[in-house]
Design an enzyme around this catalytic site. Structure first.
Site, mmCIF file in Angstrom:
data_model
loop_
_atom_site.group_PDB
_atom_site.id
_atom_site.type_symbol
_atom_site.label_atom_id
_atom_site.label_comp_id
_atom_site.label_asym_id
_atom_site.label_seq_id
_atom_site.Cartn_x
_atom_site.Cartn_y
_atom_site.Cartn_z
ATOM 1 N N ASP A 135 0.888 -1.307 -0.087
ATOM 2 C CA ASP A 135 -0.063 -0.054 -0.030
ATOM 3 C C ASP A 135 0.828 1.151 -0.179
ATOM 4 O OD1 ASP A 135 -2.717 1.129 0.048
ATOM 5 O OD2 ASP A 135 -1.957 2.000 2.268
ATOM 6 N N HIS B 76 -5.364 4.346 7.303
ATOM 7 C CA HIS B 76 -4.559 5.666 6.293
ATOM 8 C C HIS B 76 -3.154 5.777 6.500
ATOM 9 C CE1 HIS B 76 -7.915 6.440 3.760
ATOM 10 N NE2 HIS B 76 -8.579 6.997 4.820
ATOM 11 N N ASP C 261 -2.862 -0.543 6.454
ATOM 12 C CA ASP C 261 -3.813 -0.742 5.228
ATOM 13 C C ASP C 261 -3.381 -2.068 4.422
ATOM 14 O OD1 ASP C 261 -4.957 1.376 6.161
ATOM 15 O OD2 ASP C 261 -4.739 2.601 4.411
ATOM 16 N N GLU D 256 0.763 5.516 0.673
ATOM 17 C CA GLU D 256 0.096 6.995 0.924
ATOM 18 C C GLU D 256 0.883 7.870 0.047
ATOM 19 O OE1 GLU D 256 -2.376 6.590 2.942
ATOM 20 O OE2 GLU D 256 -1.870 4.554 3.288
#
Length: 303
Positions: free
Chosen positions: A20, A159, A164, A22
């Site tokens: 994942d 987040h 995540d 950000e």
DNA sequence: TCTCCTCGAGATCT
DNA sequence: CTCGAGGAGA
């Protein structure tokens, strides 16, 4: 920009890398990666992790700081994207990549690989979003946060990239267990089941009262409360029958919402016109609304 | 009867 | 992007 990405993998995998990102926003073109996290899974278990914050060229907006909890001051001493990409590449190698709405993350990563390493990120991948839509079609949404709550995962999406990714991993494993218990495969779920009326008739038996008494139904338009296949099943379960198109033998035409279809634009479908014609000629046919249909089988409490 | 195509609606990621 | 409804054509 054309991206030459890998292929979607339908099979149940026991070895993959779940990851994942950000980022500073939604656009791979204008936004930047600020955190990357990945876990290598072998035999359904996490065997190693990779986690790093990344200093972007431009700052993070207050919105993203609020959303992720990653603040600009946390990134001052962190490596830049080009410094971490080689080790990210080592971690991913030729593994299948799992992510939730994986194309979002894949696109960011693809562009970075392309720009800084002059490499194509063409690993095959699994998209948990697409998968869960098939495995849990009854859910009203398939956002990671909703899935986590509904399935009571031990990892919670925050987040932040690692949490995540861990949540994504957990849900993927749950999907495998859930379908295994039902003795179906992911591949079954992705079959473009052109489900015909006859398929329904042969798989569904009239198990309830024969309320509909052999009467024949046709549907047109989009139903509000269920999809067409469910409605077909409902008819057969309650002792009715279904036809594809309107003809003399049909007793009811059930009207969904026709506004959506471009050719209709709120006008009448061909099924509707034909039904009206038959009614004028004295056939035993009624045009009814979706709610009246539910009333007939005592479903919902329609006014 | 079945397969393929078009179109619009709606969804998800930060 | 994916999905489903409807329609064209085989």
């Amino acid at each position: 920009m054309i991206r030459n990405k890998g292929s979607f993998i339908v099979e149940e995998l026991s070895e993959y890398v779940v990851f994942d990102l950000e980022t500073t926003g939604l656009s791979p073109e204008y936004d930047e990666i600020i955190e990357f996290s990945a876990c290598l899974v072998i035999n359904n278990e996490i065997v190693s992790r990779y986690e790093t914050l990344i200093k972007p060229e431009y700052g993070i907006s207050p919105f993203i700081e609020e959303l992720t909890g990653i603040r600009n001051d946390m990134l001052e001493d962190k490596p830049k994207i080009d410094e971490v990409l080689p080790s990210i590449y080592d971690f991913l190698k030729d593994k299948v990549l799992l992510g939730h709405n994986v194309h979002f993350d894949l696109n960011f990563l693809y562009d970075a690989f392309n720009k800084y390493l002059n490499l194509e990120l063409n690993n095959d991948y699994v998209d948990l979003l697409r998968l869960t839509r098939k495995v849990y079609p009854e859910y009203k949404t398939h956002r990671l946060e909703f899935l986590s709550k509904e399935l009571k995962t031990t990892n919670k999406p925050t987040h932040r990239a690692l949490n995540d990714a861990l949540t994504t991993y957990e849900i993927y494993e749950l999907c495998k267990r859930f379908t295994k218990e039902k003795s179906i495969t992911f591949s079954d779920l992705f079959q473009t089941s052109y489900l015909t009326v006859n398929d329904i008739k042969s798989t569904v038996n009239a198990e309830e009262d024969h309320i509909l008494n052999g009467e024949i139904f046709v549907f047109t338009g989009t139903l509000e409360k269920m999809d067409r296949k469910s409605a077909w099943e409902l008819v057969v379960k309650n002792g009715g029958d279904i036809a594809d198109g309107v003809s003399k033998k049909v007793n009811y035409l059930v009207l969904g919402n026709g506004d959506y279809h471009q050719r209709l634009k709120g006008g009448k479908s061909n099924k509707m016109k034909k039904a009206e014609d038959l009614i004028l000629k004295g056939n035993d046919l009624q045009i009814i609304s979706e709610n009246v249909f539910y009333d007939m089988i005592y479903l919902y409490d329609n006014k």
